[in-house]
Enzyme design. Structure first.
Site, PDB file in Angstrom:
ATOM      1  N   HIS A 137       0.828  -1.214   0.000  1.00  0.00           N
ATOM      2  CA  HIS A 137       0.000   0.000   0.000  1.00  0.00           C
ATOM      3  C   HIS A 137       0.861   1.262   0.000  1.00  0.00           C
ATOM      4  O   HIS A 137       0.657   2.175  -0.804  1.00  0.00           O
ATOM      5  CB  HIS A 137      -0.938  -0.010   1.208  1.00  0.00           C
ATOM      6  CG  HIS A 137      -1.688   1.281   1.407  1.00  0.00           C
ATOM      7  ND1 HIS A 137      -2.664   1.704   0.525  1.00  0.00           N
ATOM      8  CD2 HIS A 137      -1.593   2.242   2.362  1.00  0.00           C
ATOM      9  CE1 HIS A 137      -3.139   2.876   0.935  1.00  0.00           C
ATOM     10  NE2 HIS A 137      -2.506   3.228   2.044  1.00  0.00           N
ATOM     11  N   GLU A 203     -10.636   2.294   3.003  1.00  0.00           N
ATOM     12  CA  GLU A 203      -9.363   1.649   3.293  1.00  0.00           C
ATOM     13  C   GLU A 203      -9.670   0.334   3.994  1.00  0.00           C
ATOM     14  O   GLU A 203     -10.273   0.324   5.074  1.00  0.00           O
ATOM     15  CB  GLU A 203      -8.453   2.554   4.142  1.00  0.00           C
ATOM     16  CG  GLU A 203      -7.938   3.738   3.328  1.00  0.00           C
ATOM     17  CD  GLU A 203      -6.806   4.522   3.980  1.00  0.00           C
ATOM     18  OE1 GLU A 203      -6.641   4.458   5.220  1.00  0.00           O
ATOM     19  OE2 GLU A 203      -6.069   5.210   3.234  1.00  0.00           O
ATOM     20  N   ASP A 237     -11.454   2.478   7.057  1.00  0.00           N
ATOM     21  CA  ASP A 237     -11.004   3.846   7.343  1.00  0.00           C
ATOM     22  C   ASP A 237     -11.376   4.726   6.138  1.00  0.00           C
ATOM     23  O   ASP A 237     -10.548   5.021   5.283  1.00  0.00           O
ATOM     24  CB  ASP A 237      -9.489   3.823   7.570  1.00  0.00           C
ATOM     25  CG  ASP A 237      -8.918   5.199   7.845  1.00  0.00           C
ATOM     26  OD1 ASP A 237      -9.685   6.085   8.253  1.00  0.00           O
ATOM     27  OD2 ASP A 237      -7.703   5.381   7.650  1.00  0.00           O
ATOM     28  N   THR A 354      -4.147   0.408   5.572  1.00  0.00           N
ATOM     29  CA  THR A 354      -4.707  -0.279   4.409  1.00  0.00           C
ATOM     30  C   THR A 354      -3.919  -1.553   4.096  1.00  0.00           C
ATOM     31  O   THR A 354      -2.689  -1.520   4.035  1.00  0.00           O
ATOM     32  CB  THR A 354      -4.661   0.651   3.189  1.00  0.00           C
ATOM     33  OG1 THR A 354      -5.261   1.884   3.550  1.00  0.00           O
ATOM     34  CG2 THR A 354      -5.393   0.045   2.002  1.00  0.00           C
TER      35      THR A 354
HETATM   36 MN    MN Z   1      -6.004   4.164   7.180  1.00  0.00          MN
END
Ligand code: MN
Length: 420
Positions: A137, A203, A237, A354
């Site tokens: 990520h 996320e 998120d 993530t």
């Molecule tokens: Mn995050």
């Protein structure tokens, strides 16, 4: 082996095929007007009811500990108590145990179908921290926003980067939220405009919940980290990329992320996840001693899926990732978080960051899946998505599975409502 994890156990409660909640799971949650609960199959178990009927009389528990709107009080009792309670539940619901199975009145008082229950936030969250611990990520985002040749910033391989999030806006699965508004600067300008975000993203994350507090000035070692962790949930998120891009320098995300974060309602204990421990990815260069792992299998093999469902359209699976890809483990995150003497409290939530895997179908955000909007997601009916639109529902699912047992998390689901 932890007794309740015995894969040969079967319950007298019916467990549908592929249920996330066999008798080997026994996660903990809070249900409206029931207090602390567990679940087998689709049957929610009232822990307050069982305590009242003396089914826990062999365990040292404060009176009415489960008649609460959070699990914090129970978690405070410590790991030996969680483990004993889970073992007792396992024993009580075993096929061959008649204690509760043949007591119709007690069952009526303590068992209820999940369809009749509203799940609430499982803990009072004092503090919430979000890490940034997936190398894939961080590399993807660094490539897009900065330079593919220097995708990771110099600190990234040496410490688990994180920011302090906002606990007040963590919401439970099923609660929808409004599209956030804020400042953003249109491309190639340095003068901001105000409006609702046009780049609302997800996320894919998990989070762990602190199970043992510490004193200010003390640290938790990687060796002791898991004594301080109660269990895990799924975590979305939600992120407004246009707001984030303008505001994040130099102190990191703020309003781009603190408008809502969705968690799944069931906390799956680390004990239940024990059979799914795997080795974490090799770390190169070597980490500083305080971040070295004390034990072998510090990662967990948890399959993670994201589904996107635009209004009146079939849900489409847009990502299949795995928690085991994480470069930095929970143990390292907690050791790092406390190495300066920062204290932690029962109920605190630490999100993973993530969780992207190595291939495009395992990327954990729309930013990465569409590669900054260059490759929109296409639905069978022709609908396309770069970022989320009003009326879109996102569902994160997660489960650990081997050839004997499946330990699932349920889901973290929410719909985007129009800006207010
Ligand atoms: Mn995050």
């Amino acid at each position: 082996m932890i007794k309740a994890n015995d894969p040969s156990l079967q319950s007298w409660i019916e467990v549908p095929v592929n249920s996330d909640f066999p008798i080997q799971n026994l996660p903990f949650g809070i249900a409206r007007s029931h207090g602390a609960v567990s679940i087998i199959g689709n049957t929610v178990i009232s822990l307050a009811g069982l305590q009242e009927l003396n089914y826990f009389s062999a365990i040292k528990l404060p009176k009415s500990i489960f008649a609460s709107d959070s699990l914090n009080g129970f978690i405070e009792l410590g790991k030996p108590t969680w483990r004993t309670l889970r073992d007792r539940l396992s024993e009580l619901f075993r096929k061959d145990n008649a204690e509760l199975r043949d007591n119709e009145e007690a069952k009526k008082k303590c068992l209820v179908n999940i369809s009749e229950v509203t799940m609430l936030l499982p803990v009072k969250i004092g503090d919430y921290t979000d890490f940034y611990s997936s190398k894939e990520h961080a590399s993807n985002v660094g490539s897009m926003f900065r330079d593919p040749k220097n995708a990771l910033l110099p600190n990234w391989l040496h410490l688990p980067v994180a920011y302090h999030g906002r606990a007040s806006s963590v919401i439970v699965s099923g609660q929808n939220f409004h599209r956030p508004k804020g400042q953003m600067a249109p491309p190639n300008t340095e003068t901001p405009v105000f409006g609702s975000t046009k780049a609302l993203d997800i996320e894919l994350e998990t989070a762990f919940i602190i199970g043992k507090s510490t004193e200010l000035g003390t640290s938790v070692s990687t060796k002791d980290a898991e004594d301080h962790i109660f269990g895990m949930v799924l975590f979305n998120d939600w992120s407004a990329r246009d707001i984030q891009r303008w505001e994040y320098v130099p102190l990191g995300p703020f309003l781009a992320k603190n408008f809502a974060s969705t968690i799944s309602p069931w906390i799956v204990t680390l004990d239940a996840l024990e059979p799914f421990r795997v080795q974490a990815p090799k770390q190169e260069p070597a980490v500083l001693p305080y971040l070295e792992h004390a034990q072998g299998n510090t990662a967990v093999d948890i399959k993670l899926e994201v589904y996107l469902q635009p209004d009146k359209t079939e849900a489409l699976k847009i990502c299949a990732s795995n928690y085991k890809y994480m470069y930095w483990t929970m143990d390292q995150q907690l050791a790092h978080h406390t190495v300066n003497g920062c204290n932690i409290n029962v109920g605190d939530m630490m999100a993973s960051g993530t969780i992207s895997g190595p291939t495009p179908d395992s990327f954990g955000s729309l930013l990465e899946i569409t590669w900054g909007g260059a490759n929109p997601i296409k639905f069978p009916n022709g609908t396309e998505r770069k970022y989320l639109q009003d009326g879109d529902t996102v569902i994160i699912k997660g489960y650990a599975q081997n050839d004997k047992v499946r330990i699932g998390f349920g889901e973290a689901k929410a719909m985007v409502l129009p800006a207010t």
